[in-house]
Design a protein around this motif. Structure first.
Motif, PDB file in Angstrom:
ATOM      1  N   LEU A  70      72.458  58.245 -12.414  1.00 45.09           N
ATOM      2  CA  LEU A  70      71.646  58.528 -11.230  1.00 45.09           C
ATOM      3  C   LEU A  70      72.544  58.694 -10.006  1.00 45.09           C
TER       4      LEU A  70
ATOM      5  N   ARG B 205      67.650  65.312 -11.061  1.00 46.10           N
ATOM      6  CA  ARG B 205      68.385  66.584 -11.066  1.00 46.10           C
ATOM      7  C   ARG B 205      67.426  67.761 -11.072  1.00 46.10           C
TER       8      ARG B 205
ATOM      9  N   ALA C 176      67.691  60.135 -14.220  1.00 37.94           N
ATOM     10  CA  ALA C 176      68.688  61.040 -13.634  1.00 37.94           C
ATOM     11  C   ALA C 176      68.288  62.497 -13.857  1.00 37.94           C
TER      12      ALA C 176
END
Lengths: 342, 342, 342, 342
Positions: free
Chosen positions: C159, C118, C114
């Motif tokens: 995620l 990002r 994740a």
């Protein structure tokens, strides 16, 4: 406000404009049939010292890349580029839109190294050559690169040798070809380039034309019916003369390279100025794009007085700033730039 | 030799060229960010009396058609055109290259009739609306048509009604829009057109510019990120100002339509001349393209003195010959044309 | 010779075959209209506890990925995957063939993190969100991954949160979904997955069917006319019942997951065996794919007795060898495998 | 309810199913590497008496058409078909999705006539061979046609002669090839077909298999890396054996043609029945598809008792009804059909 943002923020070189005016009232044949287009093709072939070359005119760089690449690849082939290659990052997926993968490998100083290419091809041949992975069919490099660096003749030759060994087409994006060739460090000429790649383009848009790029297939290897391919890609002007006249002018009396040399001279002065003021460079560029590392506070301050490109962060406190000269850059604008620090 | 071959064999109108010269030394922002592009957009919106319009500039007609059509269709949709529609016959499959079928239906006098469209849609809905046939998603027409004919306001309205009934986008190819609107028979204006289609383009290349077409999405219906779509199609100029300045000029002081009216006046004189000499016309055209039926022997003879387009055979002994006027046609050239028969 | 080459080298599970035989003489409606397809869809929706789901059946994994991804992306959007993602390396450019870039980012243990996603999106938003780079429109992950690893519920949730924050579609390739979910470490269930992604597919080919994959759009977000999209991609079987019957069987009495659990049990025994013999693992996989590092000489020797995949070099002297179990793996074959070392 | 809707509403022929069962427990190599796929290829080459043939297996008809056509055309080429050609009307634009135009010309009795093709090519060569129109690169015909009619050997030969004269690839869609060849009127055999076209496919889905089509490139003219092309199109099964085993069975002991002959026998009985009852036929079909003109009221009545296809309106009061037999049609179902009129 002065601008060093890029090399396509002016109009055209006065000589180019003059020829457009002089020929304006003539009625010519259309598409690629007019006499200026023919003349420009001949002059470019002569400049390349390449009888076997075929020359075609397209309108813009991204259009040229997508059209040329897709015209030469088989449907299941991709094109190898380095991570920072223009087709990989700055063309909105134009190559993929034509159905082909851009296979990105690591570059060094903005360049693809022959040994990195060989290493990729060895790995592909050993482990991926089974129909389930994209076959590499072409290599894409830029001269000069997106970071302003240049290949020397030896590097290009080595790269082309690997390409020939693995049956890869070598395509050279020359959006700023003149700025590369007129760099003091460059030992690649048009005839040398013609002998050491399969297809390249000579950029017009960034080099003194209103628009236009000249594609050179170097050895009777142009795809059949390339004009139809241009048309299908929306890459054929009805008034083809617009680009023909411009390139005819640029390739008369060495104008193209004179303009390029001017831009390099301006760039070297600018580079010296930044160096004397103690600035560090993100990369050592011998061409018209200079990448200077500037403190973020100062970036904000000078942004009030000069336009340039924020290339990306250098670190938390500093920014990589791109300053670009062109055929149109004047001594006056350099002085104005220097004044910012007075 | 005089030429009535087409309306894109001259350079640009002098006023357009003048503005390019005047602005040449200015440094502007790039792509679509410069002040001239913005100004041109505003002027076009004003001319269309359409606050909700979005205007974008592309380089050529085929490019515009492929980019606009593919940007609005879903992947499984096609575009309906008549058999003689430009996208169906003269664009090298540029629309199909983007993945979409051109669904060809019968036209009449170069035009799509509302009842023919309705009939097609009724048949489709009754018999093919099952996922195994291409869904029609758009209607493509040309104004004026490829045969020089024009829709009147009533015909356009009826067609648009059918489109709305069946949820079809109506797209009008205006490569020669001015020549259509300035025809004496035409009762369609830019504001009327804006209200009776979803997207159209205003041709520049054939109407006094060096290159360039202005796409108008009429009611906040431009695809999101259309600039990215242009870029992906190779349809975004780095020096966007080149087209912006030209359209800014063409839409100042009504120049665009003045030039168009001139071409129509020239065309009507030419038409009268041919009629007085007893020639038959392939079709009765009120615009700048005239289609004259000429005996094959005579075709050969006059081809030595004037350039025109052999459109196709009329019958075994006669040829359909296209003579085209433009903004650049002069009284002198008309007189020279007439002299051929003296 | 025994084979641990892959999980698609057997026919179908006997129960699946039995149902094909039992229904063989029935005349059914075609494409997706037969009763078995309908029943299979209902059972899958029930298993997902997802009333809003839409289920479609396609034939193979690559076909499914290309069809689903292109059906959901806008033309100028790409799909983010990690470097080792199946669509990035093992599908012959099938996604790019539909016109979309696979945007490759670094993975960790075969998974997309994740925070890496990002970070990519922050960089994109800050530096590339200008129409000149491919817009990321979707995230592609595999569960289990190409390296046999699995996401846990927390990782998937994180995620998906990033995806929703940046308006990215989350697509989960479940070619081996059962083998992932039945892993002892996995805390993701079908209902949980349905709530934490936008679309996924349940693999059949590798999980007991002759062929077939079940795509689940999780919340009324299936593209309109998806059957037409399947047809256009050559991804719609005339005898749709072939896949319908198989999934109807696999989702009766929990067969799909029972088979998956069996494969995992076999894999864990095999893993234990290799570990006890002192072999090192390339990665710690809790699923049916095990990656063992074996000395090159030994690789050659055992290759005479068992089929497995040479995944790539571990170092100069050792090879990463993939051994795969499936629903069809027997205790006997494991014993035969062990005998190789006796 | 009995059904004469189509020839793909049953499962597979029992012999085909039997072989799938017998081989089910075997572990084979994947994709196209298994022994059954190899054996099936050899048998088909033998049946074609064509040593130079290359055979590939795909899953469905639309997929086969799109993959084969796009694999052989250059990007700017299109494929000529008649208006009623399957690729032109019933494949959701799958060919156009690969970027190629379907060039539709008039057919006669569902067939393309050699003289119509020649006429099109003469017109193209004279008037459109300038890079602005789609170049015809291939001819697509169906044997039997979508209307159940067949080409005879002479017609095929004439058509192929025109193709060779104009350098057009001739591709024959044989979705129902056996039903065509076993028609009493047909004098085309597999060896004759192999010598009189460049590529064709032998339909499995409609001819006794669960799925699968066998593409035959007839003279060492298969595109390089066709497996990669299949993969890229999502047209390569991981368990390739599924199709290999089926074709291996169908081409053992002449099963394929025995099944085909049975369907034809059933069709001729059905045809006779309709004729004796005084029904008119929309077209005189010697194959398994029969097109009967039935009064609309009666259509409604019998639709309660038998499933068939409403092909389209014959006139205001009558419908063209398609009744189809297959390898699976029984004497009993024919009797049941007849009972409807008792």
């Amino acid at each position: 406000m002065i601008s060093f943002e890029c090399d396509y923020n002016n109009g055209a070189h006065p000589e180019v404009l003059k020829r457009l005016i002089e020929t304006n009232n003539e009625q010519t044949l259309c598409y690629d049939k007019d006499c200026y287009t023919k003349s420009a093709k001949d002059k470019i072939k002569l400049a390349c010292d390449d009888d076997q070359a075929d020359v075609f005119f397209l309108t813009s760089g991204t259009q040229t890349n997508a059209t040329v690449i897709s015209s030469l690849l088989k449907s299941y082939e991709g094109v190898i580029a380095i991570n920072s290659g223009h087709i990989n990052v700055h063309e909105s997926g134009a190559v993929e839109y034509t159905g082909h993968k851009v296979i990105a490998i690591e570059g060094k100083n903005g360049k693809m190294e022959a040994k990195a290419l060989r290493s990729y091809m060895e790995d592909f041949t050993a482990n991926y050559n089974d129909g389930h992975s994209v076959y590499p069919g072409m290599v894409y490099i830029s001269l000069p690169t997106e970071l302003g660096t240049i290949y020397n003749a030896k590097e290009l030759e080595l790269l082309y040798n690997v390409c020939r060994e693995y049956d890869l087409i070598l395509y050279v994006d020359g959006a700023r070809l003149g700025y590369g060739m007129m760099s003091q460090e460059c030992d690649i000429t048009l005839p040398f380039l013609s002998k050491h790649c399969d297809v390249f383009y000579i950029g017009g848009t960034k080099q003194g034309a209103l628009c236009g790029e000249a594609v050179v297939f170097t050895h009777n290897n142009a795809p059949k019916n390339f004009i139809a391919i241009q048309k299908q890609h929306g890459a054929l002007l009805a008034k083809g003369r617009l680009i023909g006249i411009q390139f005819d002018t640029l390739f008369t009396d060495n104008l193209y390279f004179d303009l390029s040399r001017h831009a390099i001279n301006m760039a070297m002065k600018m580079k010296k100025m930044f160096a004397e003021k103690g600035y560090k460079f993100f990369i050592d560029s011998p061409t018209n794009q200079q990448f200077i590392i500037i403190n973020n506070d100062e970036v904000e301050r000078i942004s009030q007085k000069v336009i340039f490109t924020h290339w990306g962060p250098a670190d938390q406190n500093n920014t990589i700033c791109r300053f670009v000269t062109s055929w149109a850059t004047t001594e006056e604008s350099l002085k104005e730039l220097e004044k910012i620090w007075e």
